[in-house]
Design a protein around this motif. Sequence first.
Motif, PDB file in Angstrom:
ATOM      1  N   ASP A 149     -61.224  13.312 -43.624  1.00 24.76           N
ATOM      2  CA  ASP A 149     -62.823  11.978 -43.297  1.00 24.76           C
ATOM      3  C   ASP A 149     -62.553  10.617 -43.863  1.00 24.76           C
ATOM      4  O   ASP A 149     -61.459  11.361 -44.519  1.00 24.76           O
ATOM      5  N   LEU A 150     -62.502   9.898 -42.860  1.00 24.73           N
ATOM      6  CA  LEU A 150     -62.300   8.576 -43.856  1.00 24.73           C
ATOM      7  C   LEU A 150     -63.529   8.089 -44.254  1.00 24.73           C
ATOM      8  O   LEU A 150     -64.597   8.392 -44.744  1.00 24.73           O
ATOM      9  N   GLU A 151     -62.627   7.094 -45.818  1.00 23.33           N
ATOM     10  CA  GLU A 151     -63.236   6.763 -46.263  1.00 23.33           C
ATOM     11  C   GLU A 151     -63.039   5.202 -47.001  1.00 23.33           C
ATOM     12  O   GLU A 151     -62.006   4.458 -47.108  1.00 23.33           O
ATOM     13  N   ILE A 152     -63.897   4.550 -47.584  1.00 19.79           N
ATOM     14  CA  ILE A 152     -63.521   2.781 -47.885  1.00 19.79           C
ATOM     15  C   ILE A 152     -63.066   2.746 -49.268  1.00 19.79           C
ATOM     16  O   ILE A 152     -63.862   3.328 -50.192  1.00 19.79           O
ATOM     17  N   MET A 153     -61.755   2.021 -49.557  1.00 17.61           N
ATOM     18  CA  MET A 153     -61.186   2.166 -50.745  1.00 17.61           C
ATOM     19  C   MET A 153     -61.380   0.653 -51.703  1.00 17.61           C
ATOM     20  O   MET A 153     -61.816   0.105 -50.859  1.00 17.61           O
ATOM     21  N   VAL A 154     -61.909   0.896 -52.682  1.00 20.74           N
ATOM     22  CA  VAL A 154     -62.469  -1.010 -53.002  1.00 20.74           C
ATOM     23  C   VAL A 154     -62.311  -1.088 -54.723  1.00 20.74           C
ATOM     24  O   VAL A 154     -61.649   0.973 -55.496  1.00 20.74           O
ATOM     25  N   ARG A 155     -62.342  -2.292 -55.575  1.00 21.13           N
ATOM     26  CA  ARG A 155     -61.743  -1.631 -56.461  1.00 21.13           C
ATOM     27  C   ARG A 155     -62.765  -1.253 -56.814  1.00 21.13           C
ATOM     28  O   ARG A 155     -64.160  -0.970 -57.287  1.00 21.13           O
ATOM     29  N   GLN A 156     -62.399  -0.472 -58.898  1.00 26.40           N
ATOM     30  CA  GLN A 156     -63.413   0.448 -59.314  1.00 26.40           C
ATOM     31  C   GLN A 156     -64.629  -0.673 -59.677  1.00 26.40           C
ATOM     32  O   GLN A 156     -64.432  -2.293 -60.045  1.00 26.40           O
ATOM     33  N   GLY A 157     -65.804  -0.060 -59.620  1.00 27.43           N
ATOM     34  CA  GLY A 157     -67.407  -0.980 -59.981  1.00 27.43           C
ATOM     35  C   GLY A 157     -67.301  -1.817 -58.845  1.00 27.43           C
ATOM     36  O   GLY A 157     -68.049  -2.280 -59.072  1.00 27.43           O
ATOM     37  N   ASN A 158     -66.565  -1.831 -57.051  1.00 26.92           N
ATOM     38  CA  ASN A 158     -66.462  -2.438 -56.373  1.00 26.92           C
ATOM     39  C   ASN A 158     -66.821  -3.824 -56.727  1.00 26.92           C
ATOM     40  O   ASN A 158     -68.895  -4.330 -55.760  1.00 26.92           O
ATOM     41  N   PRO A 159     -66.474  -4.439 -57.012  1.00 25.40           N
ATOM     42  CA  PRO A 159     -67.273  -5.996 -57.136  1.00 25.40           C
ATOM     43  C   PRO A 159     -67.961  -7.144 -56.207  1.00 25.40           C
ATOM     44  O   PRO A 159     -68.719  -8.038 -56.426  1.00 25.40           O
ATOM     45  N   LEU A 160     -66.884  -6.827 -54.731  1.00 25.48           N
ATOM     46  CA  LEU A 160     -67.274  -7.440 -53.996  1.00 25.48           C
ATOM     47  C   LEU A 160     -68.517  -6.667 -53.077  1.00 25.48           C
ATOM     48  O   LEU A 160     -69.080  -7.475 -52.173  1.00 25.48           O
ATOM     49  N   LYS A 161     -69.263  -6.045 -53.493  1.00 21.55           N
ATOM     50  CA  LYS A 161     -70.121  -5.056 -52.771  1.00 21.55           C
ATOM     51  C   LYS A 161     -69.937  -4.930 -51.958  1.00 21.55           C
ATOM     52  O   LYS A 161     -71.048  -5.133 -50.901  1.00 21.55           O
ATOM     53  N   ILE A 162     -69.279  -4.263 -51.520  1.00 20.20           N
ATOM     54  CA  ILE A 162     -68.733  -3.634 -49.830  1.00 20.20           C
ATOM     55  C   ILE A 162     -69.499  -2.251 -49.756  1.00 20.20           C
ATOM     56  O   ILE A 162     -69.309  -1.059 -50.826  1.00 20.20           O
ATOM     57  N   HIS A 163     -70.125  -2.129 -48.769  1.00 20.53           N
ATOM     58  CA  HIS A 163     -70.930  -0.737 -48.504  1.00 20.53           C
ATOM     59  C   HIS A 163     -71.079  -0.019 -47.303  1.00 20.53           C
ATOM     60  O   HIS A 163     -71.555   1.009 -47.361  1.00 20.53           O
TER      61      HIS A 163
END
Length: 310
Positions: A149-163
């Motif tokens: 499956d696909l997933e969105i990878m972000v920096r730990q803590g998701n500082p830009l609040k990408i949901h």
Amino acid sequence: MKALAAISLMVASLSAQPGVFPPWSKGTNNPALDKGYEFQVPDIDNVPDLHGNPNQALLVLFVGGNQFMVMPGLMRAFESEHPELRGRIFYETLPPGILSKQIASNGTITLGNFTLQVQADVYEAGLNGVQELEKAQIVGPPVSYATNDLEIMVRQGNPLKIHSLSDLGGDGVRLSMPNPDWEGVARQIKMSMEKVGGAALVDKVMKQKVKDGSTFLTQIHHRQTPMRILNGQSDAGVTWASEVTFQEQIGNPVAGVIIPAGQNTNATYGAAMLKNAPHRDAATAWLSFLSSEPAQQAYAAYGFKPVKSK
């Protein structure tokens, strides 16, 4: 100026960390028994997608790049069943499109100053891509062995609040995305973005943001995405869920944002023997092994799922 200096220092610090650059396996992805003198300089002299010794190999595998983390476990399990092949397997984990170009070039590929020619026995990639080579009579009938499956990878803590995928269209979000020219996953990502935001979201992420420089298209494969996130060059990128799992398991400071099932696009992986495979018995054994319990356990450890019976 002080803020810019602090950011530059942070990026330099991240770049110096050995965990930022592949290969992340610390040698475990090399099935060769005699490794000779080992030499590697992160981001200068390393070859993360060529594994083992092609000289006198008795099985050569061309494997779609995002499966690289599974291969050490597969090698151990397969070699325990086939000890005659221990240390005599060579495999590549480049993007499927590049592997198919190498096959079309008589097994020859050049990386920088290094040219390699090796004939593949087995080609593994997205099932659609393998079926295209079957239609071209380059490989035989494919077998299906795993899904992802696909997933969105972000920096730990998701500082830009990408949901969600729609958040990737934001003007302030810097992205690392697979290049559609040679990465099959780009097709699945496009389909998922269309489910969320239609053609407008695809155009914004893959055209407008590419043009203005806020979307970076990977030149190798989406292994570059965690590198860019760790280095502070990108904020997010869409990868396979298995790649988020792998980065989290080795302790790199990234996180995953789940894409709901209704918006996700599943991929099925296929493998097939090349019509001109030099080692047909070993290739047949490998294709059979991929559906075995030990192989399926190795894939499940990184979030891959089995193929559902019809």
